[in-house]
Design a protein around this motif. Structure first.
Motif, PDB file in Angstrom:
ATOM      1  N   ILE A  75       5.812  -0.559  -8.721  1.00 41.22           N
ATOM      2  CA  ILE A  75       6.985   0.099  -8.122  1.00 41.22           C
ATOM      3  C   ILE A  75       6.904   0.071  -6.598  1.00 41.22           C
ATOM      4  N   VAL A  76       5.733   0.421  -6.065  1.00 39.30           N
ATOM      5  CA  VAL A  76       5.563   0.504  -4.617  1.00 39.30           C
ATOM      6  C   VAL A  76       5.679  -0.870  -3.974  1.00 39.30           C
ATOM      7  N   ALA A  77       5.096  -1.898  -4.597  1.00 37.32           N
ATOM      8  CA  ALA A  77       5.224  -3.255  -4.055  1.00 37.32           C
ATOM      9  C   ALA A  77       6.694  -3.651  -3.967  1.00 37.32           C
ATOM     10  N   LYS A  78       7.457  -3.278  -4.978  1.00 42.13           N
ATOM     11  CA  LYS A  78       8.882  -3.639  -5.012  1.00 42.13           C
ATOM     12  C   LYS A  78       9.668  -2.930  -3.908  1.00 42.13           C
ATOM     13  N   ILE A  79       9.449  -1.624  -3.734  1.00 38.36           N
ATOM     14  CA  ILE A  79      10.274  -0.891  -2.757  1.00 38.36           C
ATOM     15  C   ILE A  79       9.863  -1.174  -1.318  1.00 38.36           C
ATOM     16  N   GLU A  80       8.633  -1.684  -1.112  1.00 39.30           N
ATOM     17  CA  GLU A  80       8.219  -2.081   0.238  1.00 39.30           C
ATOM     18  C   GLU A  80       8.513  -3.553   0.531  1.00 39.30           C
ATOM     19  N   GLY A  81       9.020  -4.279  -0.471  1.00 38.67           N
ATOM     20  CA  GLY A  81       9.324  -5.689  -0.259  1.00 38.67           C
ATOM     21  C   GLY A  81       8.083  -6.551  -0.190  1.00 38.67           C
ATOM     22  N   GLY A  82       7.008  -6.106  -0.887  1.00 43.49           N
ATOM     23  CA  GLY A  82       5.753  -6.851  -0.869  1.00 43.49           C
ATOM     24  C   GLY A  82       5.481  -7.549  -2.187  1.00 43.49           C
ATOM     25  N   THR A  83       4.306  -8.184  -2.272  1.00 41.20           N
ATOM     26  CA  THR A  83       3.927  -8.904  -3.487  1.00 41.20           C
ATOM     27  C   THR A  83       2.862  -8.164  -4.289  1.00 41.20           C
ATOM     28  N   VAL A  84       1.922  -7.509  -3.583  1.00 44.89           N
ATOM     29  CA  VAL A  84       0.808  -6.824  -4.246  1.00 44.89           C
ATOM     30  C   VAL A  84       0.644  -5.446  -3.630  1.00 44.89           C
ATOM     31  N   ALA A  85       0.391  -4.452  -4.456  1.00 40.07           N
ATOM     32  CA  ALA A  85       0.071  -3.107  -3.970  1.00 40.07           C
ATOM     33  C   ALA A  85      -1.200  -2.629  -4.649  1.00 40.07           C
ATOM     34  N   ALA A  86      -1.957  -1.813  -3.924  1.00 44.81           N
ATOM     35  CA  ALA A  86      -3.180  -1.226  -4.465  1.00 44.81           C
ATOM     36  C   ALA A  86      -3.181   0.252  -4.117  1.00 44.81           C
ATOM     37  N   ALA A  87      -3.494   1.096  -5.102  1.00 44.73           N
ATOM     38  CA  ALA A  87      -3.488   2.537  -4.911  1.00 44.73           C
ATOM     39  C   ALA A  87      -4.922   3.054  -4.789  1.00 44.73           C
TER      40      ALA A  87
END
Length: 412
Positions: free
Chosen positions: A57-69
């Motif tokens: 979800i976070v990768a999508k709303i920031e316009g990125g490809t990969v997110a890590a929590a």
């Protein structure tokens, strides 16, 4: 599709049960059919279904490809710095969060990673600070606590020219107001404790990358070093994201009203809020942000720590506490709290004066918040007046007696 709709419908319905909320997979391990044969999960440090949904979800709303929590905002910053090697240099914003400064100076400096601090609103200063060893530009925009706004697109062009990374701490703006990756940044960092969580009930950090390979490196450090976000905290962030747009809109509305009120107050010296036309970076903020955020900082004409302490200990609705971005309003004194780890002269040079006060403006009624600020300022003012009178009396009592007077009061 509008951003609010897109965000809400990026949170999936559980395929197995139809649950409208993402389930909390509170498990440490997963049963495998055979060694290495599983349903996509083997151990919750490496991956967990609840955390995975949050990251998508976070990768999508920031316009990125990969997110890590991560388990905290500082753990997220730590993972980014691990991309560097001994001998590498960072050019960082001078008005930097005290925790990041402590991490850079007290932890990574001894491993040979050095940092040059500059005013990143000055593109010339960034260019002058870059050397052949510079590998990363680190900015916050807006900054904590003086709310400087750096031109992300212009700095991204500089980073691209020198083939170095640009990381943006987007905590104060949130993905609702600003998406640095779309302006050319390589990495976005959040203390998700703040606006993304939104309820002052979770500690968390996020890293989002524009490039998939860079994202894989961050994910490697997430797993290898283990500072991962647990499933329940991941669930809390997903829940926070569902109301993020609504909360941010109210935070911004209240903050703008309070900033305008403070700007006219006779006891206030400076007001720091990008939404004010008087803010030196107002034009840049207007260009790259959708609104101006929920944090307002200001300094007092009586520029002393004592005056600031008097204010922050006399508010009723603004609770004196670390952190920001929650539904309830908070107040802090950066010089003695969030930025205490920074040397006094460096702190003052970056604009964090002794009397600087930071307000995290919550969702209460704006007039109630203004009344609370007014009452606290009145107490600061009354103490200042009493101190002034006291000094005046001391001065009067210390005047020398005229030459013609004897020491006896009756003769003078």
């Amino acid at each position: 599709m509008q951003a609010t709709t897109k965000l809400l419908h990026s949170i999936p319905v559980d395929a197995q049960t139809g649950a409208i909320a993402v389930p909390i997979y509170q498990t440490s391990t997963f049963v495998q059919e055979a060694p290495g044969v599983n349903k996509g999960f083997d151990y919750s440090r490496t991956n967990n279904p609840t955390r995975q949904e949050l990251e998508k979800i976070v990768a999508k709303i920031e316009g990125g490809t990969v997110a890590a929590a991560f388990a905290s905002g500082l753990a997220a910053i730590d993972a980014v710095i691990k991309l560097l090697e001994s001998g590498d240099e960072i050019v960082a914003v001078d008005d930097i969060y005290g925790g990041a400064y402590r991490l850079f100076e007290k932890v990574y400096k001894k491993f040979g990673i050095t940092v040059t601090y500059v005013d990143t609103t000055d593109l010339g200063a960034i260019n002058r600070a870059i050397t052949s060893k510079t590998r990363l530009i680190w900015i916050e925009s807006p900054t904590n606590p003086t709310l400087k706004v750096s031109d992300i697109e212009a700095i991204a062009a500089i980073a691209d020219r020198y083939k170095i990374l640009l990381a943006v701490d987007n905590t104060f703006a949130s993905p609702v107001l600003q998406q640095p990756l779309l302006h050319g940044a390589d990495i976005v960092v959040h203390s998700a404790t703040k606006y993304i969580g939104g309820h002052s009930d979770v500690i968390a950090g996020l890293v989002i990358t524009r490039n998939e390979d860079l994202g894989r490196q961050i994910k490697f450090y997430q797993n290898a070093c283990g500072a991962v976000l647990g499933p329940f905290d991941s669930f809390l962030l997903i829940r926070g994201l569902e109301t993020l747009h609504l909360r941010i809109a109210q935070h911004c509305r209240n903050a703008a009203i309070i900033a305008q009120y403070l700007e006219k107050h006779p006891q206030v010296d400076k007001v720091f809020y990008p939404g004010l036309a008087s803010h030196p970076n107002h034009a840049v903020a207007k260009k790259q942000q959708k609104d101006f955020g929920g944090v307002v900082s200001f300094s007092l004409r009586q520029d002393t720590e004592a005056a600031a302490t008097k204010f922050v200990t006399n508010t009723q609705l603004f609770h004196l506490a670390e952190s920001l971005g929650g539904v309830k309003s908070l107040v802090s004194h950066p010089a003695s709290m969030t930025h205490k780890s920074i040397e006094t002269e460096k702190r003052r040079a970056a604009g964090v004066s002794d009397s600087l006060i930071r307000l995290s403006v919550g969702l209460e009624d704006a007039q109630d918040l203004i009344d609370d600020i007014e009452n606290a300022l009145r107490k600061v003012g009354s103490e200042q007046l009493a101190e002034s009178r006291k000094k005046s009396n001391i001065f009067s009592n210390s005047l020398p007696l005229p030459a013609h007077c004897s020491l006896l009061p009756a003769n003078c």
